[in-house]
Design a protein around this motif. Structure first.
Motif, PDB file in Angstrom:
ATOM      1  N   ALA A   1       0.823  -1.208   0.000  1.00 55.66           N
ATOM      2  CA  ALA A   1       0.000   0.000   0.000  1.00 55.66           C
ATOM      3  C   ALA A   1       0.857   1.258   0.000  1.00 55.66           C
ATOM      4  O   ALA A   1       0.576   2.208  -0.744  1.00 55.66           O
ATOM      5  N   ALA A   2       1.909   1.281   0.814  1.00 56.84           N
ATOM      6  CA  ALA A   2       2.790   2.450   0.871  1.00 56.84           C
ATOM      7  C   ALA A   2       3.461   2.691  -0.478  1.00 56.84           C
ATOM      8  O   ALA A   2       3.506   3.826  -0.973  1.00 56.84           O
ATOM      9  N   ALA A   3       3.967   1.618  -1.085  1.00 56.73           N
ATOM     10  CA  ALA A   3       4.621   1.755  -2.388  1.00 56.73           C
ATOM     11  C   ALA A   3       3.620   2.175  -3.461  1.00 56.73           C
ATOM     12  O   ALA A   3       3.917   3.019  -4.308  1.00 56.73           O
ATOM     13  N   TYR A   4       2.417   1.605  -3.422  1.00 54.88           N
ATOM     14  CA  TYR A   4       1.378   1.907  -4.408  1.00 54.88           C
ATOM     15  C   TYR A   4       0.956   3.365  -4.329  1.00 54.88           C
ATOM     16  O   TYR A   4       0.905   4.071  -5.335  1.00 54.88           O
ATOM     17  N   VAL A   5       0.674   3.846  -3.121  1.00 56.10           N
ATOM     18  CA  VAL A   5       0.215   5.230  -2.944  1.00 56.10           C
ATOM     19  C   VAL A   5       1.332   6.207  -3.306  1.00 56.10           C
ATOM     20  O   VAL A   5       1.086   7.226  -3.960  1.00 56.10           O
ATOM     21  N   ALA A   6       2.563   5.911  -2.902  1.00 56.77           N
ATOM     22  CA  ALA A   6       3.685   6.784  -3.245  1.00 56.77           C
ATOM     23  C   ALA A   6       3.876   6.845  -4.763  1.00 56.77           C
ATOM     24  O   ALA A   6       4.106   7.922  -5.323  1.00 56.77           O
ATOM     25  N   ALA A   7       3.743   5.706  -5.428  1.00 52.47           N
ATOM     26  CA  ALA A   7       3.866   5.680  -6.897  1.00 52.47           C
ATOM     27  C   ALA A   7       2.726   6.457  -7.545  1.00 52.47           C
ATOM     28  O   ALA A   7       2.942   7.168  -8.528  1.00 52.47           O
ATOM     29  N   CYS A   8       1.523   6.337  -7.003  1.00 48.57           N
ATOM     30  CA  CYS A   8       0.391   7.117  -7.526  1.00 48.57           C
ATOM     31  C   CYS A   8       0.657   8.611  -7.378  1.00 48.57           C
ATOM     32  O   CYS A   8       0.402   9.391  -8.300  1.00 48.57           O
ATOM     33  N   ALA A   9       1.180   9.014  -6.224  1.00 43.28           N
ATOM     34  CA  ALA A   9       1.470  10.429  -5.977  1.00 43.28           C
ATOM     35  C   ALA A   9       2.536  10.952  -6.936  1.00 43.28           C
ATOM     36  O   ALA A   9       2.503  12.118  -7.329  1.00 43.28           O
ATOM     37  N   ASP A  10       3.470  10.072  -7.320  1.00 38.75           N
ATOM     38  CA  ASP A  10       4.540  10.447  -8.250  1.00 38.75           C
ATOM     39  C   ASP A  10       4.159  10.218  -9.711  1.00 38.75           C
ATOM     40  O   ASP A  10       4.978  10.451 -10.598  1.00 38.75           O
TER      41      ASP A  10
ATOM     42  N   SER B   1      -6.324  -3.089  -1.495  1.00 38.60           N
ATOM     43  CA  SER B   1      -7.408  -2.168  -1.165  1.00 38.60           C
ATOM     44  C   SER B   1      -7.495  -1.936   0.338  1.00 38.60           C
ATOM     45  O   SER B   1      -7.631  -0.798   0.803  1.00 38.60           O
ATOM     46  N   PHE B   2      -7.389  -3.008   1.110  1.00 35.10           N
ATOM     47  CA  PHE B   2      -7.401  -2.873   2.561  1.00 35.10           C
ATOM     48  C   PHE B   2      -6.217  -2.038   3.030  1.00 35.10           C
ATOM     49  O   PHE B   2      -6.364  -1.144   3.880  1.00 35.10           O
ATOM     50  N   GLY B   3      -5.035  -2.307   2.494  1.00 30.51           N
ATOM     51  CA  GLY B   3      -3.837  -1.572   2.893  1.00 30.51           C
ATOM     52  C   GLY B   3      -3.921  -0.097   2.558  1.00 30.51           C
ATOM     53  O   GLY B   3      -3.530   0.759   3.361  1.00 30.51           O
ATOM     54  N   VAL B   4      -4.446   0.219   1.374  1.00 32.85           N
ATOM     55  CA  VAL B   4      -4.600   1.624   0.970  1.00 32.85           C
ATOM     56  C   VAL B   4      -5.611   2.318   1.881  1.00 32.85           C
ATOM     57  O   VAL B   4      -5.401   3.459   2.309  1.00 32.85           O
ATOM     58  N   SER B   5      -6.690   1.635   2.218  1.00 30.03           N
ATOM     59  CA  SER B   5      -7.686   2.205   3.121  1.00 30.03           C
ATOM     60  C   SER B   5      -7.080   2.472   4.496  1.00 30.03           C
ATOM     61  O   SER B   5      -7.300   3.530   5.099  1.00 30.03           O
ATOM     62  N   GLU B   6      -6.309   1.528   4.999  1.00 31.60           N
ATOM     63  CA  GLU B   6      -5.663   1.701   6.301  1.00 31.60           C
ATOM     64  C   GLU B   6      -4.662   2.853   6.260  1.00 31.60           C
ATOM     65  O   GLU B   6      -4.583   3.653   7.192  1.00 31.60           O
TER      66      GLU B   6
ATOM     67  N   ALA C   1      -3.163   8.372   7.656  1.00 35.01           N
ATOM     68  CA  ALA C   1      -2.707   9.678   7.172  1.00 35.01           C
ATOM     69  C   ALA C   1      -3.649  10.788   7.621  1.00 35.01           C
ATOM     70  O   ALA C   1      -3.200  11.861   8.055  1.00 35.01           O
ATOM     71  N   VAL C   2      -4.942  10.549   7.530  1.00 33.83           N
ATOM     72  CA  VAL C   2      -5.922  11.558   7.953  1.00 33.83           C
ATOM     73  C   VAL C   2      -5.807  11.802   9.453  1.00 33.83           C
ATOM     74  O   VAL C   2      -5.834  12.955   9.908  1.00 33.83           O
ATOM     75  N   ILE C   3      -5.659  10.753  10.228  1.00 28.38           N
ATOM     76  CA  ILE C   3      -5.505  10.914  11.678  1.00 28.38           C
ATOM     77  C   ILE C   3      -4.242  11.711  11.997  1.00 28.38           C
ATOM     78  O   ILE C   3      -4.271  12.634  12.820  1.00 28.38           O
ATOM     79  N   ALA C   4      -3.133  11.384  11.343  1.00 30.26           N
ATOM     80  CA  ALA C   4      -1.874  12.100  11.595  1.00 30.26           C
ATOM     81  C   ALA C   4      -2.001  13.577  11.221  1.00 30.26           C
ATOM     82  O   ALA C   4      -1.557  14.455  11.976  1.00 30.26           O
ATOM     83  N   LEU C   5      -2.600  13.860  10.066  1.00 27.36           N
ATOM     84  CA  LEU C   5      -2.779  15.255   9.657  1.00 27.36           C
ATOM     85  C   LEU C   5      -3.730  15.997  10.592  1.00 27.36           C
ATOM     86  O   LEU C   5      -3.509  17.172  10.913  1.00 27.36           O
ATOM     87  N   ALA C   6      -4.780  15.325  11.036  1.00 29.97           N
ATOM     88  CA  ALA C   6      -5.730  15.961  11.943  1.00 29.97           C
ATOM     89  C   ALA C   6      -5.047  16.341  13.250  1.00 29.97           C
ATOM     90  O   ALA C   6      -5.250  17.439  13.772  1.00 29.97           O
TER      91      ALA C   6
ATOM     92  N   ASP D   1      -4.505  20.044  14.438  1.00 33.02           N
ATOM     93  CA  ASP D   1      -5.450  20.235  15.534  1.00 33.02           C
ATOM     94  C   ASP D   1      -6.867  20.445  14.981  1.00 33.02           C
ATOM     95  O   ASP D   1      -7.571  21.384  15.363  1.00 33.02           O
ATOM     96  N   GLU D   2      -7.252  19.570  14.068  1.00 32.40           N
ATOM     97  CA  GLU D   2      -8.581  19.600  13.448  1.00 32.40           C
ATOM     98  C   GLU D   2      -9.217  18.221  13.577  1.00 32.40           C
ATOM     99  O   GLU D   2      -8.536  17.237  13.881  1.00 32.40           O
ATOM    100  N   LEU D   3     -10.493  18.149  13.295  1.00 31.58           N
ATOM    101  CA  LEU D   3     -11.189  16.866  13.268  1.00 31.58           C
ATOM    102  C   LEU D   3     -10.798  16.080  12.018  1.00 31.58           C
ATOM    103  O   LEU D   3     -10.588  16.673  10.946  1.00 31.58           O
ATOM    104  N   PRO D   4     -10.706  14.752  12.125  1.00 25.64           N
ATOM    105  CA  PRO D   4     -10.398  13.939  10.943  1.00 25.64           C
ATOM    106  C   PRO D   4     -11.366  14.197   9.781  1.00 25.64           C
ATOM    107  O   PRO D   4     -10.950  14.232   8.627  1.00 25.64           O
ATOM    108  N   GLN D   5     -12.659  14.382  10.074  1.00 25.76           N
ATOM    109  CA  GLN D   5     -13.639  14.656   9.014  1.00 25.76           C
ATOM    110  C   GLN D   5     -13.288  15.943   8.277  1.00 25.76           C
ATOM    111  O   GLN D   5     -13.376  16.010   7.053  1.00 25.76           O
ATOM    112  N   THR D   6     -12.876  16.965   9.005  1.00 23.04           N
ATOM    113  CA  THR D   6     -12.506  18.244   8.393  1.00 23.04           C
ATOM    114  C   THR D   6     -11.297  18.064   7.473  1.00 23.04           C
ATOM    115  O   THR D   6     -11.275  18.574   6.349  1.00 23.04           O
TER     116      THR D   6
END
Length: 96
Positions: A33-42, A61-66, A71-76, A80-85
């Protein structure tokens, strides 16, 4: 943990992968998942194809979802924002 699989679902050996040898440890769903998402970003189609072949489509699919959840939790926390935001902001959606 998981052996790479071909498009047909048959397990592949480690030979042929960069740095891989027959019998070497396979990639797990989180590595894939990490390699796939990084490749997509690049916009790296070869990297996308390679990572997609490391595990089954369902496992990827499970790995990308996780990865997305983490990532959303870390950014939130960082913002200092809600994950939904954060999730809505990343997707370009208006605040709820």
């Amino acid at each position: 943990m998981f052996e790479p699989v071909s498009a047909s679902g048959a397990a592949k050996g480690g030979a042929g992968r960069p740095g891989g040898t027959a019998g070497s440890r396979g990639h797990n769903i989180f590595e894939a998942a990490a390699a796939y998402v990084a490749a997509c970003a690049d916009d790296d189609q070869d990297g996308i194809d390679e990572a997609a072949g490391w595990v089954s489509p369902e496992a990827l699919s499970f790995g990308v979802s996780e990865l997305a959840c983490r990532a959303v939790i870390a950014l939130a926390r960082e913002r200092d924002e809600l994950p939904q935001t954060v999730a809505r902001s990343l997707m370009g959606l208006p605040a709820a």
